[in-house]
Design a protein around this motif. Structure first.
Motif, PDB file in Angstrom:
ATOM      1  N   ILE A 168      59.090   5.679  57.310  1.00  0.00           N
ATOM      2  CA  ILE A 168      59.980   6.392  58.214  1.00  0.00           C
ATOM      3  C   ILE A 168      59.423   6.265  59.622  1.00  0.00           C
ATOM      4  N   ASP A 169      60.269   5.783  60.541  1.00  0.00           N
ATOM      5  CA  ASP A 169      59.836   5.522  61.903  1.00  0.00           C
ATOM      6  C   ASP A 169      59.799   6.800  62.737  1.00  0.00           C
ATOM      7  N   SER A 170      59.336   6.661  63.969  1.00  0.00           N
ATOM      8  CA  SER A 170      59.266   7.806  64.865  1.00  0.00           C
ATOM      9  C   SER A 170      60.639   8.426  65.130  1.00  0.00           C
ATOM     10  N   ASP A 171      61.682   7.609  65.103  1.00  0.00           N
ATOM     11  CA  ASP A 171      63.024   8.131  65.359  1.00  0.00           C
ATOM     12  C   ASP A 171      63.733   8.574  64.083  1.00  0.00           C
TER      13      ASP A 171
ATOM     14  N   CYS B  40      49.983   8.041  50.607  1.00  0.00           N
ATOM     15  CA  CYS B  40      50.702   8.397  51.816  1.00  0.00           C
ATOM     16  C   CYS B  40      49.880   7.915  53.021  1.00  0.00           C
ATOM     17  N   ALA B  41      50.579   7.458  54.033  1.00  0.00           N
ATOM     18  CA  ALA B  41      49.891   6.971  55.230  1.00  0.00           C
ATOM     19  C   ALA B  41      50.626   7.428  56.479  1.00  0.00           C
ATOM     20  N   MET B  42      49.890   7.579  57.538  1.00  0.00           N
ATOM     21  CA  MET B  42      50.516   7.868  58.829  1.00  0.00           C
ATOM     22  C   MET B  42      49.727   7.174  59.941  1.00  0.00           C
ATOM     23  N   VAL B  43      50.405   6.924  61.043  1.00  0.00           N
ATOM     24  CA  VAL B  43      49.752   6.497  62.270  1.00  0.00           C
ATOM     25  C   VAL B  43      50.118   7.492  63.350  1.00  0.00           C
ATOM     26  N   ASP B  44      49.165   7.783  64.186  1.00  0.00           N
ATOM     27  CA  ASP B  44      49.298   8.861  65.166  1.00  0.00           C
ATOM     28  C   ASP B  44      49.821   8.322  66.494  1.00  0.00           C
ATOM     29  N   TYR B  45      50.883   7.475  66.405  1.00  0.00           N
ATOM     30  CA  TYR B  45      51.516   6.964  67.616  1.00  0.00           C
ATOM     31  C   TYR B  45      52.939   6.540  67.281  1.00  0.00           C
ATOM     32  N   PHE B  46      53.706   6.191  68.333  1.00  0.00           N
ATOM     33  CA  PHE B  46      55.096   5.809  68.146  1.00  0.00           C
ATOM     34  C   PHE B  46      55.197   4.483  67.397  1.00  0.00           C
ATOM     35  N   CYS B  47      56.154   4.390  66.494  1.00  0.00           N
ATOM     36  CA  CYS B  47      56.395   3.108  65.845  1.00  0.00           C
ATOM     37  C   CYS B  47      57.865   2.999  65.449  1.00  0.00           C
ATOM     38  N   LYS B  48      58.293   1.801  65.148  1.00  0.00           N
ATOM     39  CA  LYS B  48      59.683   1.541  64.790  1.00  0.00           C
ATOM     40  C   LYS B  48      59.758   0.308  63.911  1.00  0.00           C
ATOM     41  N   GLY B  49      60.975   0.021  63.433  1.00  0.00           N
ATOM     42  CA  GLY B  49      61.194  -1.199  62.682  1.00  0.00           C
ATOM     43  C   GLY B  49      60.505  -1.272  61.337  1.00  0.00           C
ATOM     44  N   GLY B  50      60.315  -0.141  60.697  1.00  0.00           N
ATOM     45  CA  GLY B  50      59.645  -0.165  59.399  1.00  0.00           C
ATOM     46  C   GLY B  50      58.178  -0.542  59.508  1.00  0.00           C
TER      47      GLY B  50
END
Length: 126
Positions: free
Chosen positions: A51-54, A95-105
């Motif tokens: 799931i992307d930032s948006d 489960c994983a996360m990144v602590d910045y904006f991302c998009k496009g899967g």
């Protein structure tokens, strides 16, 4: 410090359903991205859903139409609803996360600087 904690794995028969949950805390960037990966012994960890930032969602072809990723922002919780499970879905799910904006899967394929949970086992018997 970011913490990622999964829960909800278990054993089901073919055709059954499970819902995984993942709670995150300690993040600083509110529009973070999250995703689910799985891994079986001897194989690389593969992205399952992201799931992307948006809020846009992306799925691996192997689970598209059967799995649904969703996020409850108020509870900082990510879910993976898994329906019509089959033995090929047996794996440790992370489960994983990144602590910045991302998009496009992004989190379907990106692994280098992810925060990871400890994993939860899903076993599907025939």
């Amino acid at each position: 410090q970011v913490q990622v904690v999964e829960s909800g794995g278990g054993s089901v028969q073919t055709g059954g359903s499970l819902r995984l949950s993942c709670v995150v805390s300690g993040y600083t960037y509110r529009s973070y991205c999250m995703g689910w990966y799985r891994q079986t012994p001897g194989k690389e960890r593969e992205g399952v859903a992201a799931i992307d930032s948006d809020g846009s969602t992306n799925y691996a072809d192997s689970v598209n139409g059967r799995f649904t990723i969703s996020k409850e922002y108020a509870k900082n919780t990510l879910y993976l609803q898994m329906n019509n499970l089959n033995p090929e879905d047996t794996a440790m799910y992370y489960c994983a996360m990144v602590d910045y904006f991302c998009k496009g899967g992004y989190l379907l394929h990106h692994t280098s600087d992810n925060y990871w949970g400890q994993g939860t086992q899903v076993t599907v018997s025939s």
